[in-house]
Motif scaffolding. Structure first.
Motif, PDB file in Angstrom:
ATOM      1  N   UNK A  44     -20.031  36.453  20.435  1.00 33.97           N
ATOM      2  CA  UNK A  44     -20.186  35.836  21.757  1.00 33.97           C
ATOM      3  C   UNK A  44     -19.067  34.837  22.016  1.00 33.97           C
ATOM      4  N   UNK A  45     -18.731  34.069  20.995  1.00 37.18           N
ATOM      5  CA  UNK A  45     -17.662  33.081  21.148  1.00 37.18           C
ATOM      6  C   UNK A  45     -16.335  33.727  21.472  1.00 37.18           C
ATOM      7  N   UNK A  46     -16.014  34.805  20.752  1.00 37.95           N
ATOM      8  CA  UNK A  46     -14.735  35.460  21.031  1.00 37.95           C
ATOM      9  C   UNK A  46     -14.724  36.078  22.424  1.00 37.95           C
ATOM     10  N   UNK A  47     -15.799  36.764  22.786  1.00 43.12           N
ATOM     11  CA  UNK A  47     -15.865  37.395  24.110  1.00 43.12           C
ATOM     12  C   UNK A  47     -15.721  36.335  25.206  1.00 43.12           C
ATOM     13  N   UNK A  48     -16.342  35.182  25.002  1.00 41.47           N
ATOM     14  CA  UNK A  48     -16.244  34.088  25.974  1.00 41.47           C
ATOM     15  C   UNK A  48     -14.804  33.610  26.107  1.00 41.47           C
ATOM     16  N   UNK A  49     -14.154  33.388  24.964  1.00 38.31           N
ATOM     17  CA  UNK A  49     -12.757  32.938  24.979  1.00 38.31           C
ATOM     18  C   UNK A  49     -11.870  33.988  25.646  1.00 38.31           C
ATOM     19  N   UNK A  50     -12.067  35.244  25.263  1.00 33.29           N
ATOM     20  CA  UNK A  50     -11.223  36.316  25.808  1.00 33.29           C
ATOM     21  C   UNK A  50     -11.390  36.437  27.321  1.00 33.29           C
ATOM     22  N   UNK A  51     -12.629  36.449  27.781  1.00 36.34           N
ATOM     23  CA  UNK A  51     -12.867  36.614  29.215  1.00 36.34           C
ATOM     24  C   UNK A  51     -12.321  35.433  30.020  1.00 36.34           C
ATOM     25  N   UNK A  52     -12.412  34.239  29.452  1.00 35.18           N
ATOM     26  CA  UNK A  52     -11.838  33.067  30.122  1.00 35.18           C
ATOM     27  C   UNK A  52     -10.315  33.159  30.142  1.00 35.18           C
ATOM     28  N   UNK A  53      -9.756  33.560  29.017  1.00 33.10           N
ATOM     29  CA  UNK A  53      -8.306  33.689  28.904  1.00 33.10           C
ATOM     30  C   UNK A  53      -7.755  34.703  29.898  1.00 33.10           C
ATOM     31  N   UNK A  54      -8.429  35.840  30.009  1.00 37.22           N
ATOM     32  CA  UNK A  54      -7.914  36.947  30.812  1.00 37.22           C
ATOM     33  C   UNK A  54      -8.415  36.936  32.251  1.00 37.22           C
TER      34      UNK A  54
END
Length: 241
Positions: free
Chosen positions: A63-73
């Protein structure tokens, strides 16, 4: 006589360079530098996390990675490319991108049904997510848990979705999970700083694109005016470069 023992294990992890190369092979299209710079930093960090002896994937990390990725992109020119990059990134780390997405969605749905008290009291209840959190707490207590920045962001996302605003809830949740809150606070500060820099970079990029677009429009209007004057004067429609 000295006998040198040699390891016969073939389970040698890939190098950072190999992981990055796998990513580039899986996604061959150019990525704008505003996104690519951070992606390259993240994949190096995650490679180092992934191949630690104590690493074990868990849904909160996912969940943490998906959150970071979606915010980044966020704001990426193409939704299709954004997802293709996600797939290539996770596969380069020899993991399953679908599992990341499914686990993130499951945790998000669960968190929306929680209250601050139920979130903290997971150990007294039964359920799939509760079981995952109990397992994390047990491993953390025994020293068999590999904490990471993505895990911290995953915790923050759980609090966010459960409409938890009290700072003490994070402290209680960290205590229940046997996680050092100071590490979580530090990593969340880094995460917020990254998002702030990305917002600023996107704004600068937008200003640049808008300026270039305006310049092109002005050049087009100037050329059109020159051609109109030349036509009226009966001169050849030639625009000097």
């Amino acid at each position: 006589m000295v006998i040198h023992c040699m390891s016969t294990s073939t389970d040698v992890p890939p190098t950072v360079a190999e992981t990055k190369l796998n990513f580039l092979k899986a996604y061959k299209r150019p990525i704008p530098s505003i996104y690519n710079t951070v992606l390259q930093e993240l994949i190096v960090q995650q490679h180092l996390m992934k191949y630690k002896k104590t690493y074990r994937y868990d849904p909160v990390f996912g969940l943490g990675f998906v959150t970071v990725y979606d915010q980044l992109m966020e704001g990426y020119p193409s939704d299709e490319d954004r997802e293709a990059i996600f797939q290539a990134y996770i596969k380069a780390l020899e993991e399953d991108p679908e599992k990341y997405r499914i686990d993130a969605k499951t945790l998000e749905e669960w968190a929306r049904t929680q209250t601050p008290s139920s979130l903290v009291d997971f150990s007294s209840r039964e359920g799939e997510i509760e079981g995952t959190l109990k397992d994390i707490a047990e491993r953390a207590a025994s020293g068999d848990f590999s904490y990471s920045r993505f895990f911290a962001v995953g915790l923050f996302r759980l609090l966010e979705l459960s409409n938890t605003s009290e700072p003490t809830v994070l402290e209680k949740l960290c205590s229940a999970l046997n996680i050092d809150k100071r590490s979580v606070d530090r990593d969340l500060d880094v995460y917020r700083g990254l998002l702030s820099k990305l917002v600023q970079a996107r704004e600068l990029q937008k200003e640049y694109v808008d300026r270039e677009k305006k310049k092109q429009e002005e050049r087009a209007e100037s050329q059109k005016a020159t051609e109109t004057v030349a036509k009226c004067l009966g001169e050849p429609q030639f625009v000097r470069q």
